[in-house]
Design a protein around this motif. Structure first.
Motif, PDB file in Angstrom:
ATOM      1  N   VAL A  82      10.716  -9.687 -77.570  1.00 21.95           N
ATOM      2  CA  VAL A  82      12.153  -9.929 -77.471  1.00 21.95           C
ATOM      3  C   VAL A  82      12.369 -11.098 -76.508  1.00 21.95           C
ATOM      4  CG1 VAL A  82      12.521  -8.254 -75.598  1.00 21.95           C
ATOM      5  CG2 VAL A  82      14.386  -8.804 -77.145  1.00 21.95           C
ATOM      6  N   THR A  83      13.384 -11.922 -76.794  1.00 21.44           N
ATOM      7  CA  THR A  83      13.637 -13.094 -75.961  1.00 21.44           C
ATOM      8  C   THR A  83      15.072 -13.567 -76.119  1.00 21.44           C
ATOM      9  OG1 THR A  83      12.880 -15.326 -75.433  1.00 21.44           O
ATOM     10  CG2 THR A  83      12.873 -14.712 -77.746  1.00 21.44           C
ATOM     11  N   GLY A  84      15.519 -14.334 -75.153  1.00 18.83           N
ATOM     12  CA  GLY A  84      16.824 -14.974 -75.222  1.00 18.83           C
ATOM     13  C   GLY A  84      16.727 -16.422 -75.658  1.00 18.83           C
ATOM     14  N   ASP A  85      15.507 -16.905 -75.879  1.00 17.93           N
ATOM     15  CA  ASP A  85      15.281 -18.296 -76.287  1.00 17.93           C
ATOM     16  C   ASP A  85      14.073 -18.331 -77.217  1.00 17.93           C
ATOM     17  OD1 ASP A  85      14.882 -21.014 -76.568  1.00 17.93           O
ATOM     18  OD2 ASP A  85      14.810 -21.435 -74.419  1.00 17.93           O
ATOM     19  N   LEU A  86      14.293 -18.010 -78.476  1.00 17.38           N
ATOM     20  CA  LEU A  86      13.179 -17.863 -79.412  1.00 17.38           C
ATOM     21  C   LEU A  86      12.352 -19.131 -79.595  1.00 17.38           C
ATOM     22  CD1 LEU A  86      11.619 -15.952 -81.222  1.00 17.38           C
ATOM     23  CD2 LEU A  86      13.228 -16.485 -83.063  1.00 17.38           C
ATOM     24  N   PRO A  87      12.963 -20.291 -79.802  1.00 11.49           N
ATOM     25  CA  PRO A  87      12.115 -21.485 -79.979  1.00 11.49           C
ATOM     26  C   PRO A  87      11.179 -21.732 -78.788  1.00 11.49           C
ATOM     27  CG  PRO A  87      14.366 -21.961 -80.611  1.00 11.49           C
ATOM     28  CD  PRO A  87      14.379 -20.605 -79.963  1.00 11.49           C
ATOM     29  N   ASN A  88      11.720 -21.626 -77.577  1.00 11.53           N
ATOM     30  CA  ASN A  88      10.901 -21.841 -76.386  1.00 11.53           C
ATOM     31  C   ASN A  88       9.823 -20.767 -76.251  1.00 11.53           C
ATOM     32  OD1 ASN A  88      10.277 -23.290 -73.912  1.00 11.53           O
ATOM     33  ND2 ASN A  88      11.087 -21.483 -72.872  1.00 11.53           N
ATOM     34  N   TYR A 122      20.132 -13.222 -78.647  1.00 10.29           N
ATOM     35  CA  TYR A 122      18.860 -12.623 -78.256  1.00 10.29           C
ATOM     36  C   TYR A 122      18.119 -12.267 -79.531  1.00 10.29           C
ATOM     37  CZ  TYR A 122      21.132 -12.378 -73.779  1.00 10.29           C
ATOM     38  OH  TYR A 122      21.776 -12.720 -72.621  1.00 10.29           O
ATOM     39  N   CYS A 123      16.815 -12.379 -79.505  1.00  5.54           N
ATOM     40  CA  CYS A 123      16.031 -12.133 -80.710  1.00  5.54           C
ATOM     41  C   CYS A 123      14.922 -11.122 -80.470  1.00  5.54           C
ATOM     42  CB  CYS A 123      15.393 -13.424 -81.211  1.00  5.54           C
ATOM     43  SG  CYS A 123      16.566 -14.632 -81.809  1.00  5.54           S
ATOM     44  N   THR A 124      14.747 -10.265 -81.456  1.00 10.87           N
ATOM     45  CA  THR A 124      13.552  -9.447 -81.575  1.00 10.87           C
ATOM     46  C   THR A 124      12.718 -10.152 -82.626  1.00 10.87           C
ATOM     47  OG1 THR A 124      14.825  -7.455 -81.090  1.00 10.87           O
ATOM     48  CG2 THR A 124      12.679  -7.157 -82.166  1.00 10.87           C
ATOM     49  N   TYR A 125      11.434 -10.322 -82.357  1.00  5.91           N
ATOM     50  CA  TYR A 125      10.622 -11.135 -83.257  1.00  5.91           C
ATOM     51  C   TYR A 125       9.238 -10.536 -83.452  1.00  5.91           C
ATOM     52  CZ  TYR A 125       8.488 -12.892 -78.946  1.00  5.91           C
ATOM     53  OH  TYR A 125       7.835 -12.988 -77.744  1.00  5.91           O
ATOM     54  N   ASP A 136      23.714 -10.160 -80.322  1.00  6.93           N
ATOM     55  CA  ASP A 136      24.593 -10.701 -79.285  1.00  6.93           C
ATOM     56  C   ASP A 136      24.327 -10.051 -77.934  1.00  6.93           C
ATOM     57  OD1 ASP A 136      25.930 -12.441 -81.018  1.00  6.93           O
ATOM     58  OD2 ASP A 136      27.317 -10.857 -81.635  1.00  6.93           O
ATOM     59  N   ASP A 137      23.876  -8.816 -77.963  1.00  7.45           N
ATOM     60  CA  ASP A 137      23.654  -8.041 -76.743  1.00  7.45           C
ATOM     61  C   ASP A 137      22.156  -7.826 -76.530  1.00  7.45           C
ATOM     62  OD1 ASP A 137      23.414  -5.925 -74.815  1.00  7.45           O
ATOM     63  OD2 ASP A 137      25.430  -5.236 -75.338  1.00  7.45           O
ATOM     64  N   VAL A 138      21.669  -8.186 -75.368  1.00  8.48           N
ATOM     65  CA  VAL A 138      20.242  -8.059 -75.066  1.00  8.48           C
ATOM     66  C   VAL A 138      19.781  -6.605 -75.172  1.00  8.48           C
ATOM     67  CG1 VAL A 138      20.496  -7.831 -72.549  1.00  8.48           C
ATOM     68  CG2 VAL A 138      18.388  -8.798 -73.513  1.00  8.48           C
ATOM     69  N   ARG A 139      20.650  -5.659 -74.866  1.00  9.04           N
ATOM     70  CA  ARG A 139      20.262  -4.244 -74.949  1.00  9.04           C
ATOM     71  C   ARG A 139      19.934  -3.838 -76.382  1.00  9.04           C
ATOM     72  NH1 ARG A 139      25.423  -2.518 -71.563  1.00  9.04           N
ATOM     73  NH2 ARG A 139      26.145  -4.079 -73.020  1.00  9.04           N
ATOM     74  N   ALA A 184      18.766  -5.902 -78.701  1.00  6.55           N
ATOM     75  CA  ALA A 184      17.491  -6.555 -79.028  1.00  6.55           C
ATOM     76  C   ALA A 184      16.312  -5.778 -78.437  1.00  6.55           C
ATOM     77  CB  ALA A 184      17.489  -7.992 -78.522  1.00  6.55           C
ATOM     78  N   ILE A 185      16.453  -5.320 -77.205  1.00  4.77           N
ATOM     79  CA  ILE A 185      15.387  -4.546 -76.559  1.00  4.77           C
ATOM     80  C   ILE A 185      15.179  -3.216 -77.271  1.00  4.77           C
ATOM     81  CG2 ILE A 185      14.761  -3.299 -74.450  1.00  4.77           C
ATOM     82  CD1 ILE A 185      16.154  -5.633 -72.897  1.00  4.77           C
ATOM     83  N   GLN A 186      16.259  -2.564 -77.646  1.00  9.58           N
ATOM     84  CA  GLN A 186      16.150  -1.291 -78.357  1.00  9.58           C
ATOM     85  C   GLN A 186      15.441  -1.474 -79.697  1.00  9.58           C
ATOM     86  OE1 GLN A 186      16.755   1.878 -77.276  1.00  9.58           O
ATOM     87  NE2 GLN A 186      15.640   2.312 -79.141  1.00  9.58           N
ATOM     88  N   ARG A 187      15.779  -2.547 -80.398  1.00  5.08           N
ATOM     89  CA  ARG A 187      15.139  -2.818 -81.684  1.00  5.08           C
ATOM     90  C   ARG A 187      13.651  -3.103 -81.496  1.00  5.08           C
ATOM     91  NH1 ARG A 187      14.600  -1.639 -86.897  1.00  5.08           N
ATOM     92  NH2 ARG A 187      14.437  -3.490 -88.223  1.00  5.08           N
ATOM     93  N   GLU A 188      13.302  -3.861 -80.456  1.00  3.12           N
ATOM     94  CA  GLU A 188      11.895  -4.122 -80.157  1.00  3.12           C
ATOM     95  C   GLU A 188      11.144  -2.809 -79.954  1.00  3.12           C
ATOM     96  OE1 GLU A 188       9.154  -6.340 -76.766  1.00  3.12           O
ATOM     97  OE2 GLU A 188      11.025  -5.371 -76.211  1.00  3.12           O
ATOM     98  N   LYS A 189      11.706  -1.924 -79.162  1.00  2.66           N
ATOM     99  CA  LYS A 189      11.063  -0.632 -78.900  1.00  2.66           C
ATOM    100  C   LYS A 189      10.901   0.175 -80.178  1.00  2.66           C
ATOM    101  CE  LYS A 189      12.550  -0.239 -74.114  1.00  2.66           C
ATOM    102  NZ  LYS A 189      13.348   0.522 -73.136  1.00  2.66           N
ATOM    103  N   SER A 190      11.925   0.138 -81.035  1.00  4.80           N
ATOM    104  CA  SER A 190      11.853   0.866 -82.310  1.00  4.80           C
ATOM    105  C   SER A 190      10.741   0.324 -83.194  1.00  4.80           C
ATOM    106  CB  SER A 190      13.184   0.771 -83.062  1.00  4.80           C
ATOM    107  OG  SER A 190      14.201   1.429 -82.363  1.00  4.80           O
ATOM    108  N   ILE A 191      10.694  -1.004 -83.345  1.00  3.37           N
ATOM    109  CA  ILE A 191       9.675  -1.618 -84.198  1.00  3.37           C
ATOM    110  C   ILE A 191       8.278  -1.301 -83.667  1.00  3.37           C
ATOM    111  CG2 ILE A 191       8.686  -3.821 -84.964  1.00  3.37           C
ATOM    112  CD1 ILE A 191      11.576  -4.887 -85.153  1.00  3.37           C
ATOM    113  N   LYS A 192       8.097  -1.342 -82.365  1.00  8.00           N
ATOM    114  CA  LYS A 192       6.784  -1.072 -81.782  1.00  8.00           C
ATOM    115  C   LYS A 192       6.312   0.353 -82.067  1.00  8.00           C
ATOM    116  CE  LYS A 192       6.515  -4.482 -78.111  1.00  8.00           C
ATOM    117  NZ  LYS A 192       6.406  -4.731 -76.674  1.00  8.00           N
TER     118      LYS A 192
END
Length: 95
Positions: free
Chosen positions: A20-26, A3-6, A55-58, A60-68
């Motif tokens: 945040v996504t589970g498929d960054l290229p797409n 999972y990626c935070t981008y 590795d864990d979507v949770r 990635a989501i937490q990091r997205e929220k932090s960055i925002k």
């Protein structure tokens, strides 16, 4: 599955979008096609300038929220620590 935070940008020091996504290229392709989000379509934000993998979507989501929550200057610093030229990192996935 990773999972990626981008962060996408319209250009160097331009408009930023954090996601945040589970498929960054797409997901990047969706943004570029104008179907990723109304915000990225409206402001022409499609250059992948930063990403982190989890590795864990949770996580990635937490990091997205932090960055925002951080101020714009902090986000720019985060990008420039790893991508000082603001190069489009999408090539990492298409090479």
């Amino acid at each position: 599955m990773a999972y990626c935070t981008y962060i996408l940008a319209s250009g160097r020091h331009g408009t930023l979008y954090v996601g945040v996504t589970g498929d960054l290229p797409n997901r990047v392709l969706q943004h570029r096609a104008g179907t990723g989000s109304a915000f990225t379509r409206r402001y022409n934000v499609h250059r992948l300038v930063y990403y982190e993998q989890y590795d864990d979507v949770r996580d990635a989501i937490q990091r997205e929220k932090s960055i925002k929550r951080y101020r714009r200057a902090w986000k720019i610093n985060l990008i420039e620590q790893q991508n000082s030229d603001w190069a489009d990192l999408f090539a990492d996935f298409t090479a």
